[in-house]
Design an enzyme around this catalytic site. Structure first.
Site, PDB file in Angstrom:
ATOM      1  N   TYR A  60     -10.267  13.011  -9.423  1.00  0.00           N
ATOM      2  CA  TYR A  60      -9.284  11.940  -9.565  1.00  0.00           C
ATOM      3  C   TYR A  60      -8.660  11.885 -10.963  1.00  0.00           C
ATOM      4  CZ  TYR A  60     -10.149   9.687  -5.062  1.00  0.00           C
ATOM      5  OH  TYR A  60     -10.209   9.398  -3.727  1.00  0.00           O
ATOM      6  N   LYS A  94     -22.934  18.593  -4.232  1.00  0.00           N
ATOM      7  CA  LYS A  94     -22.829  19.880  -3.537  1.00  0.00           C
ATOM      8  C   LYS A  94     -23.239  20.926  -4.566  1.00  0.00           C
ATOM      9  CE  LYS A  94     -21.425  22.505  -0.055  1.00  0.00           C
ATOM     10  NZ  LYS A  94     -21.994  22.506   1.302  1.00  0.00           N
ATOM     11  N   ASP A 148     -22.421  17.419   2.687  1.00  0.00           N
ATOM     12  CA  ASP A 148     -22.181  17.697   4.114  1.00  0.00           C
ATOM     13  C   ASP A 148     -23.369  17.226   4.953  1.00  0.00           C
ATOM     14  OD1 ASP A 148     -23.619  19.700   2.806  1.00  0.00           O
ATOM     15  OD2 ASP A 148     -22.703  21.363   3.902  1.00  0.00           O
ATOM     16  N   ASP A 152     -15.461   8.693  -2.168  1.00  0.00           N
ATOM     17  CA  ASP A 152     -14.309   8.220  -1.393  1.00  0.00           C
ATOM     18  C   ASP A 152     -14.509   8.532   0.087  1.00  0.00           C
ATOM     19  OD1 ASP A 152     -11.666   7.271  -0.862  1.00  0.00           O
ATOM     20  OD2 ASP A 152     -11.038   9.374  -0.705  1.00  0.00           O
ATOM     21  N   ASP A 165     -15.792   5.869   3.545  1.00  0.00           N
ATOM     22  CA  ASP A 165     -15.074   5.641   4.814  1.00  0.00           C
ATOM     23  C   ASP A 165     -16.031   5.847   5.985  1.00  0.00           C
ATOM     24  OD1 ASP A 165     -12.699   5.037   3.557  1.00  0.00           O
ATOM     25  OD2 ASP A 165     -11.489   6.480   4.675  1.00  0.00           O
TER      26      ASP A 165
HETATM   27  C1  IPM Z   1     -10.161   3.931  -1.931  1.00  0.00           C
HETATM   28  C2  IPM Z   1      -8.800   4.470  -1.610  1.00  0.00           C
HETATM   29  C3  IPM Z   1      -8.174   5.013  -2.898  1.00  0.00           C
HETATM   30  C4  IPM Z   1      -9.061   6.118  -3.408  1.00  0.00           C
HETATM   31  C5  IPM Z   1      -6.732   5.492  -2.734  1.00  0.00           C
HETATM   32  C6  IPM Z   1      -5.848   4.401  -2.160  1.00  0.00           C
HETATM   33  C7  IPM Z   1      -6.171   6.022  -4.025  1.00  0.00           C
HETATM   34  O1  IPM Z   1      -8.851   5.437  -0.626  1.00  0.00           O
HETATM   35  O2  IPM Z   1     -10.251   2.988  -2.736  1.00  0.00           O
HETATM   36  O3  IPM Z   1     -11.133   4.450  -1.381  1.00  0.00           O
HETATM   37  O4  IPM Z   1      -8.924   7.273  -2.986  1.00  0.00           O
HETATM   38  O5  IPM Z   1      -9.908   5.826  -4.239  1.00  0.00           O
HETATM   39 MN    MN Z   2     -10.840   5.766   0.163  1.00  0.00          MN
END
Ligand code: IPM
Ligand code: MN
Length: 321
Positions: free
Chosen positions: A119, A169, A202, A226, A230
C-alpha cells in the site's frame, strides 16, 4: 472535557448508517463536540476537493473521526480511496487496522498493519506504453513499522486469550516474510505467556472457513490483512456486521464500517447499520468510554434478531441498551 468527534458520513448509505450510530451514542448520554466533514465522491464531483491539507491539520487536534463510507460510481476508481482513506492512514499514522470478528463459535481479531506493505506506493513504470513495458509494485516493510504492529497484537493477546498467530507467506516472500517472522519471534520472547502460531496466508483462508475457533489474535501485513478481513466478514454474518478501527494508539483515530457506500440501495432503508454502530462502540473504547462501548456490543449480541429498516434497527439497538 467533551470529546471532539469529526463526522464524515461520506457517500451512498454512509450518512444513513452513521445517523444510526450517532443515535445509539446519543442514547447513552455521551457528550461530544461534533465537527462535520463533507468529503467523499459526491464532494469531489461538486468542486474537485478530495482532502485539503487544512483538514488533515485540523484532524490532528480532534479525538476521533467517525466515517460512513466513501465511493461514488462517477468518480474514477481508486481516486477517493487513495486520496482520502489511504492518505489519512499515512499522514495521521493510523498504523493499526483493528478488525474484530465475532459469531457463534468464534471470536477473533485481525490486526492488520495499516501504513506499509504494497500500500505504500513504491514502484513505477518503465517504457510505459511500449511492448517492453515494466511495472513494479514493491512491498515496503520497516522494522519499526512491523515491530509496533506485532507488539500491539501481543499486548492485545495478553488482554484476551493469550494466543497470537502470524499470517504471512514466508515460503515465497523471503525478504518481507523474514523480517516479519524474526520480529514476531523476538517480540514473542517478551510475552512468554502468549502461545504463538504461524499460518501461510493461503492456508489461513482454509482455516478461516474450517476452524475459525482456533484463532484469538492474528497479526499480518497490509494486503494480506485487507483480503483476510473480507473473508473474516463473510464467515461472521456478512460485511454488514463488520466494524473497523484505524488506530494511532496515542492519537486521533478513525472508525468506519468495513462495507462500502452501496449506491444501489441508497434511500431504501435496506442498509444494515450494525457495522457502523459497532464501529461507534470501538470509537467509544478509544475515547475511554469502555462501559458505554460494552453496552453497545451487548445490545448487538444477536445480530440475526436485529431486523427491519436501517432506522428500525437503530431503534432496536437503542431499546436493548
Ligand atoms: C479497506 C478497503 C480499503 C483498503 C480500500 C477502500 C482502499 O478495502 O479498508 O479494507 O484496501 O484498505
Ligand atoms: Mn478491504
Amino acid at each position: 472535557m467533551a470529546h471532539r468527534i469529526g463526522i464524515m458520513g461520506g457517500d451512498g448509505i454512509g450518512p444513513e448508517v452513521i445517523t444510526e450510530g450517532l443515535k445509539v451514542i446519543d442514547a447513552l448520554g455521551i457528550e461530544y463536540d461534533r465537527i462535520d466533514y463533507d468529503l467523499g465522491g459526491e464532494r469531489y464531483l461538486k468542486d474537485g476537493t478530495v482532502l485539503p491539507d487544512e483538514i488533515i491539520e485540523e484532524w490532528r487536534g480532534i479525538d476521533a473521526l467517525y466515517a460512513g463510507a466513501v465511493g461514488t460510481p462517477d468518480v474514477p476508481p481508486g481516486l477517493i480511496e487513495r486520496g482520502l482513506l489511504l492518505r489519512m492512514r499515512f499522514e495521521l499514522d493510523l498504523y493499526i487496522n483493528y478488525r474484530p470478528f465475532v459469531a457463534p463459535g468464534h471470536d477473533f481479531v485481525v490486526i492488520r498493519e495499516n501504513t506499509e506493505g504494497t500500500y505504500a506506493g513504491e514502484g513505477g513504470f518503465l517504457r510505459k506504453g511500449t511492448p517492453y513495458e515494466i511495472a513494479t509494485q514493491g512491498s515496503v516493510n520497516t522494522r519499526h513499522g512491523v515491530e509496533r504492529c506485532v507488539r500491539y497484537a501481543f499486548e492485545l493477546a495478553m488482554k484476551r486469550n493469550k494466543h497470537c498467530t502470524l499470517v504471512h507467506k514466508t515460503n515465497v516472500l523471503t525478504f518481507a516474510g523474514d523480517l516479519w517472522e524474526r520480529t514476531f519471534n523476538e517480540v514473542a520472547g517478551e510475552y512468554p505467556e502468549v502461545e504463538t502460531a504461524y499460518n501461510h496466508v493461503d492456508a489461513a483462508c482454509i482455516y478461516f472457513v474450517d476452524r475459525p475457533e482456533s484463532y484469538d489474535v492474528i497479526v499480518t501485513d497490509n494486503l494480506f490483512g485487507d483480503i483476510l478481513t473480507d473473508l473474516g466478514g463473510a464467515i461472521s454474518g456478512g460485511i454488514g456486521l463488520a466494524p473497523t478501527a484505524n488506530l494511532n494508539p496515542s492519537g486521533m483515530s478513525m472508525f468506519e464500517p468495513v462495507h462500502g457506500s452501496a449506491p444501489d440501495i441508497v434511500g431504501t432503508g435496506k442498509a444494515n447499520p450494525v457495522a457502523a454502530i459497532l464501529s461507534g462502540a470501538m470509537m467509544l473504547d478509544h475515547l475511554g468510554e469502555t462501559e458505554a462501548a460494552d453496552r453497545i456490543r451487548a445490545a448487538c449480541a444477536n445480530p440475526n434478531t436485529l431486523t427491519g429498516s436501517t432506522s428500525e434497527i437503530g431503534d432496536l439497538v437503542v431499546a436493548r441498551l
